[in-house]
Design an enzyme around this catalytic site. Structure first.
Site, PDB file in Angstrom:
ATOM      1  N   HIS A  28       0.834  -1.204   0.000  1.00 54.35           N
ATOM      2  CA  HIS A  28       0.000   0.000   0.000  1.00 54.35           C
ATOM      3  C   HIS A  28       0.864   1.247   0.000  1.00 54.35           C
ATOM      4  O   HIS A  28       0.524   2.259  -0.614  1.00 54.35           O
ATOM      5  CB  HIS A  28      -0.913   0.005   1.219  1.00 54.35           C
ATOM      6  CG  HIS A  28      -1.775  -1.201   1.280  1.00 54.35           C
ATOM      7  ND1 HIS A  28      -2.400  -1.628   2.417  1.00 54.35           N
ATOM      8  CD2 HIS A  28      -2.085  -2.101   0.323  1.00 54.35           C
ATOM      9  CE1 HIS A  28      -3.060  -2.738   2.161  1.00 54.35           C
ATOM     10  NE2 HIS A  28      -2.888  -3.040   0.904  1.00 54.35           N
TER      11      HIS A  28
ATOM     12  N   ARG B  71      -8.615   4.367  -8.867  1.00 58.60           N
ATOM     13  CA  ARG B  71      -8.620   3.198  -7.972  1.00 58.60           C
ATOM     14  C   ARG B  71      -9.279   3.602  -6.651  1.00 58.60           C
ATOM     15  O   ARG B  71      -8.628   4.184  -5.786  1.00 58.60           O
ATOM     16  CB  ARG B  71      -7.200   2.733  -7.710  1.00 58.60           C
ATOM     17  CG  ARG B  71      -6.476   2.127  -8.913  1.00 58.60           C
ATOM     18  CD  ARG B  71      -5.072   1.716  -8.494  1.00 58.60           C
ATOM     19  NE  ARG B  71      -4.444   0.799  -9.407  1.00 58.60           N
ATOM     20  CZ  ARG B  71      -3.471   1.145 -10.270  1.00 58.60           C
ATOM     21  NH1 ARG B  71      -3.052   2.385 -10.330  1.00 58.60           N
ATOM     22  NH2 ARG B  71      -2.925   0.238 -11.056  1.00 58.60           N
TER      23      ARG B  71
ATOM     24  N   ARG C 100     -13.256   2.922 -10.734  1.00 59.84           N
ATOM     25  CA  ARG C 100     -13.264   1.466 -10.601  1.00 59.84           C
ATOM     26  C   ARG C 100     -13.776   1.122  -9.208  1.00 59.84           C
ATOM     27  O   ARG C 100     -13.271   1.648  -8.212  1.00 59.84           O
ATOM     28  CB  ARG C 100     -11.849   0.906 -10.766  1.00 59.84           C
ATOM     29  CG  ARG C 100     -11.848  -0.605 -10.598  1.00 59.84           C
ATOM     30  CD  ARG C 100     -10.499  -1.191 -10.831  1.00 59.84           C
ATOM     31  NE  ARG C 100      -9.589  -0.954  -9.729  1.00 59.84           N
ATOM     32  CZ  ARG C 100      -8.317  -1.332  -9.740  1.00 59.84           C
ATOM     33  NH1 ARG C 100      -7.817  -1.923 -10.808  1.00 59.84           N
ATOM     34  NH2 ARG C 100      -7.547  -1.103  -8.706  1.00 59.84           N
TER      35      ARG C 100
ATOM     36  N   GLU D 116      -8.935  -8.493 -16.923  1.00 56.44           N
ATOM     37  CA  GLU D 116      -7.736  -8.858 -16.160  1.00 56.44           C
ATOM     38  C   GLU D 116      -7.514 -10.357 -16.103  1.00 56.44           C
ATOM     39  O   GLU D 116      -6.539 -10.813 -15.509  1.00 56.44           O
ATOM     40  CB  GLU D 116      -7.846  -8.313 -14.728  1.00 56.44           C
ATOM     41  CG  GLU D 116      -7.961  -6.800 -14.677  1.00 56.44           C
ATOM     42  CD  GLU D 116      -8.106  -6.259 -13.269  1.00 56.44           C
ATOM     43  OE1 GLU D 116      -7.134  -5.759 -12.720  1.00 56.44           O
ATOM     44  OE2 GLU D 116      -9.230  -6.348 -12.725  1.00 56.44           O
TER      45      GLU D 116
ATOM     46  N   ASN E 186      -1.541  -5.329 -15.478  1.00 56.92           N
ATOM     47  CA  ASN E 186      -0.748  -5.841 -14.352  1.00 56.92           C
ATOM     48  C   ASN E 186      -1.243  -7.220 -13.960  1.00 56.92           C
ATOM     49  O   ASN E 186      -0.468  -8.158 -13.788  1.00 56.92           O
ATOM     50  CB  ASN E 186      -0.851  -4.910 -13.140  1.00 56.92           C
ATOM     51  CG  ASN E 186      -0.483  -3.480 -13.477  1.00 56.92           C
ATOM     52  OD1 ASN E 186       0.250  -3.242 -14.421  1.00 56.92           O
ATOM     53  ND2 ASN E 186      -1.003  -2.531 -12.716  1.00 56.92           N
TER      54      ASN E 186
ATOM     55  N   CYS F  38      -4.894  -0.008 -19.056  1.00 53.43           N
ATOM     56  CA  CYS F  38      -4.571   0.861 -17.914  1.00 53.43           C
ATOM     57  C   CYS F  38      -3.567   0.252 -16.950  1.00 53.43           C
ATOM     58  O   CYS F  38      -3.390   0.746 -15.847  1.00 53.43           O
ATOM     59  CB  CYS F  38      -5.828   1.288 -17.176  1.00 53.43           C
ATOM     60  SG  CYS F  38      -6.687  -0.071 -16.369  1.00 53.43           S
TER      61      CYS F  38
END
Ligand code: PEP
Ligand code: MG
Length: 747
Positions: free
Chosen positions: A364, A471, A507, A606, A629, A677
């Protein structure tokens, strides 16, 4: 330990302390110390070897060896018995040194007549400082008591070294925390920064090393340990039982705080003459030294817990808190062992960079550093012990290198590099209002990724057309309790206001896996990245998702709204999520709230499975954004957070590009808006390849928009498409080399 030895030890330590108190020069002090130790321990030799650089030990003082060898005899780390004690961070005790494996004869010292050898490391909090050696003619093994006694002396020497007691002993011998250090870590956020060290947890300074009254000192330790136990119990009581991980850590603290072994060792140190705080630090140093050699992750965590607990105990004993009254230096670079996202955010934009001794790329703290756009280098060994508040520091976030107290030549080379980048930024700034249109006429929409209000000011200056990925989980992660709906409404309203009409793709909560909220119950999962995360949680327990959707609708307050769902693996999940949204829209309408003027509902792509969803899915969804990712980690089965594999597969690998091409074709056939993204969209060459295969929306961190735009405007995407097709036809593994050649050939 026999009473006599304790008395001897106490007397020895007091004599050392007196030597420290005399204002004599460093070399004299050290010479005197070796004499005192040899006398007290009844040995023929006592020598102190200190590190002159991380690989070389130098004989700095001796009683018993030839004086001319002082500052001449040098050993590499691991060389001879002295080097071995330093490398292994443990005592070497032998009755017959020449017969010992690794023995190295140093004729200039005249040591051949001394048969027995005891060397103990001089170390402080995991930092190797040197080796303290005693030798005798007579062949004998030193007793456990003697070893322990010498370790206590070595601890005092370590503290004396740290306090600069031996500074100036030899002109070319570096003093602690004075010489430059180049430390290598891992890049977690690119960029360069120059500034001054600001320690997140300033180290506790111990000035009284030796006690005058062991009984009183034992009492002080006991009281401090009692206070520590109470504070750990209080913390445990205050932690909700739902927070399993935190509770487990506190329970481990509790176990250590009540551990007889730990207390007994510290009591023994005090009986040998150390002060209570020196005893705590001695045990802490030894635990840190063990930490370096323990490969088992669980054991390492436990040793970390013990380290934290020792820090708490030291703070209780010395009364030194985190607030030292020191002023934050100009251009602060935060140095910490690790840091939570909330704490990092509190420092906010004041910081120029962050250097962590631990941390992980997906942590984080890394996410927040990314949001704050400050360079972050993680896994930098020794940084918290090497750096002092105010030290000059250069952070090369791109290379993952930290220069502490750099000399002028390094500083000026670094400044040149920063100036070149600043120039490039100026060039990019001049492109800000120009479109990312390639020479062939194709226009690519460049958008930015964001996650905090702190990101939004960069929207106008970045040249981004929209926020392609907001996010929302960051808002949840940086708090210690679940935000209320009204707070979310206020937050999303500010985001939309700041965007000034540019689109923001919100999102919905992507939690689980690496993103764990301290206040939410989390099941133990063998493989959280492929577990109960993101939309899976949202669909199974829709309370939070619903609250979030209500907040988004209210924040839009009649303005257009774009909602994107994370980790959709099959079409049915998207349909159900959209149904939840539709129901919330209906509810908000009934409650009299204004509905968004227009609502776009899309999804992240994803998981490879979604690329093969039915045509109807591609027709129903308003937009798709490839979360590269996650998609890449699932495509190559390579954990995005595992250093061993995360860089193993190239994004421009032709299997991956072919797969992305399949997604492009399906979106084109259905007329679905497609973007990318993941982090790779911000790497110019990768972005060029994505554009070349037909992905016309790219969302990235704001600082990448300039470099990506600049390259796209110089390139012809038809040529890029052809190059990739040629690489594929030739059966190459990656298109990168060919694309690099192409870019190099551009005017
Ligand atoms: C991704 O997976 O590419 C993505 C953008 O989402 P996150 O990095 O937040 O998982
Ligand atoms: Mg993702």
């Amino acid at each position: 330990m026999p009473h006599r030895t304790q008395t001897d030890s106490r007397m020895l330590l007091r004599r050392l302390r007196d030597t420290l108190a005399q204002g004599s020069p460093g070399q004299e002090r050290l010479d005197r110390i070796t004499t005192i130790i040899a006398e007290s321990m009844h040995t023929d030799v006592c020598s102190v070897y200190l590190f002159r650089d991380p690989d070389t030990l130098e004989l700095c003082a001796t009683e018993g060896l030839k004086p001319e060898s002082v500052h001449h005899t040098r050993l590499r780390l691991g060389e001879g018995l002295v080097g071995k004690a330093a490398r292994l961070a443990r005592p070497i005790n032998t009755a017959n040194a020449p017969a010992e494996a690794g023995f190295r004869y140093m004729p200039e010292t005249g040591e051949d007549v001394f048969t027995s050898f005891l060397g103990v490391p001089i170390q402080r909090l995991g930092e190797r400082l040197g080796v303290l050696v005693v030798q005798s003619r007579e062949s004998r093994l030193y007793s456990e008591d003697e070893i322990y006694g010498l370790e206590v002396v070595a601890m005092v020497l370590a503290e004396m070294t740290e306090l600069g007691a031996f500074v100036g002993m030899s002109a070319d011998m570096p003093s602690p925390h004075m010489s430059q250090a180049v430390l290598h870590g891992i890049t977690a956020q690119e960029g360069e920064a120059e500034g001054h060290v600001w320690l997140h947890q300033p180290r506790v300074v111990i000035t009284n090393l030796v006690n005058d009254d062991s009984e009183a000192e034992l009492e002080r330790l006991q009281q401090a340990v009692n206070a520590l136990r109470v504070s750990v119990d209080d913390m445990l009581a205050a932690t909700r039982s739902r927070d399993k991980e935190h509770t487990e850590v506190l329970q481990t603290y509790r176990m250590f705080a009540h551990s007889r072994g730990w207390l007994k060792r510290m009591e023994e140190d005090i009986r040998l003459g150390l002060s209570a705080e020196a005893a705590v630090e001695k045990e802490q140093s030894e635990a840190r030294a063990r930490l370096e050699t323990v490969p088992d992750a669980y054991l390492r965590d436990r040793l970390h817990d013990l380290d934290d607990l020792s820090n708490r105990l030291l703070r209780i004993l010395t009364g030194q808190g985190n607030e030292t009254g020191a002023e934050m230096p100009e251009r602060p670079i935060l140095v910490a062992r690790n840091i939570g996202p909330g704490e990092l955010l509190e420092y906010g934009r004041k910081l120029r960079g962050v250097v962590l001794e631990e941390g992980s790329v997906g942590s984080h703290a890394a996410i927040v550093a990314r949001a704050l756009a400050i360079p972050l280098v993680i896994n930098v060994p020794r940084i918290t012990t090497e750096a002092l508040n105010g030290d000059h520091i250069l952070v090369d976030g791109t290379e993952g290198v930290v220069h502490l107290r750099p000399d002028d030549s390094i500083s000026s080379a670094f400044r040149d590099k920063m100036a070149m980048q600043a120039k490039a930024q100026e060039r990019y700034a001049s492109l800000r209002d120009k479109p990312a249109t390639a020479l062939c006429g194709t226009r690519i929409r460049l958008k930015m990724n964001a996650g905090l209000m702190a990101d939004l000011p960069s929207l106008p200056s970045s040249g981004a057309e929209a926020v392609g990925l907001f996010r929302t989980e960051l808002q949840f992660l940086i708090r210690d309790k679940m935000p209320k709906r009204s707070e979310l409404v206020a937050n999303y309203t500010r985001v939309l206001d700041a965007a000034q009409g540019k689109k923001v793709y919100f999102r919905t909560l992507d939690i689980g896996s690496d993103k764990v909220m301290p206040y939410m119950k989390r099941p133990d999962e063998p493989n959280p990245a492929m577990g109960w995360r993101a939309l899976r949680v949202g669909l199974d327990k829709p309370g939070v998702l619903r609250m979030q959707l209500q907040a988004l609708i209210r924040a839009a307050a009649g303005r257009p709204l774009s909602v994107m769902f994370p980790l959709v693996a099959q079409a049915g999940e998207f349909d159900r999520a959209r149904d939840v949204l539709m129901r919330e829209l209906d509810r908000e309408r009934r409650l009299g709230h204004a509905l968004p003027e227009k609502i776009d509902v899309g999804t992240m792509l994803e998981t490879p499975s979604l690329a093969y969803a039915p045509d109807s899915f591609f027709q129903n969804v308003d937009f798709i954004s490839i979360g590269g990712n996650d998609l890449k980690q699932f495509f190559f089965a390579a954990d995005r957070e595992n250093e061993l594999v995360r860089r193993r597969y190239d994004t421009l690998n032709l299997s991956f590009l072919t797969f992305l091409q399949h997604i492009v074709d399906r979106c084109h056939a259905a007329g679905t808006d497609l973007s990318f993204c993941g982090e790779d969209a911000g790497r110019p060459l990768d972005a060029l390849a994505f554009a070349g295969i037909g992905i016309q929306g790219l969302s990235m961190r704001p600082a990448s928009i300039g470099p990506v735009k600049s390259l796209i405007r110089r390139a012809n995407l038809n040529e890029v498409t052809e190059i990739i097709a040629r690489c594929s036809a030739r059966g190459l593994e990656s298109a990168r080399p060919a694309l690099l050649d192409y870019v190099a050939s551009l005017p």
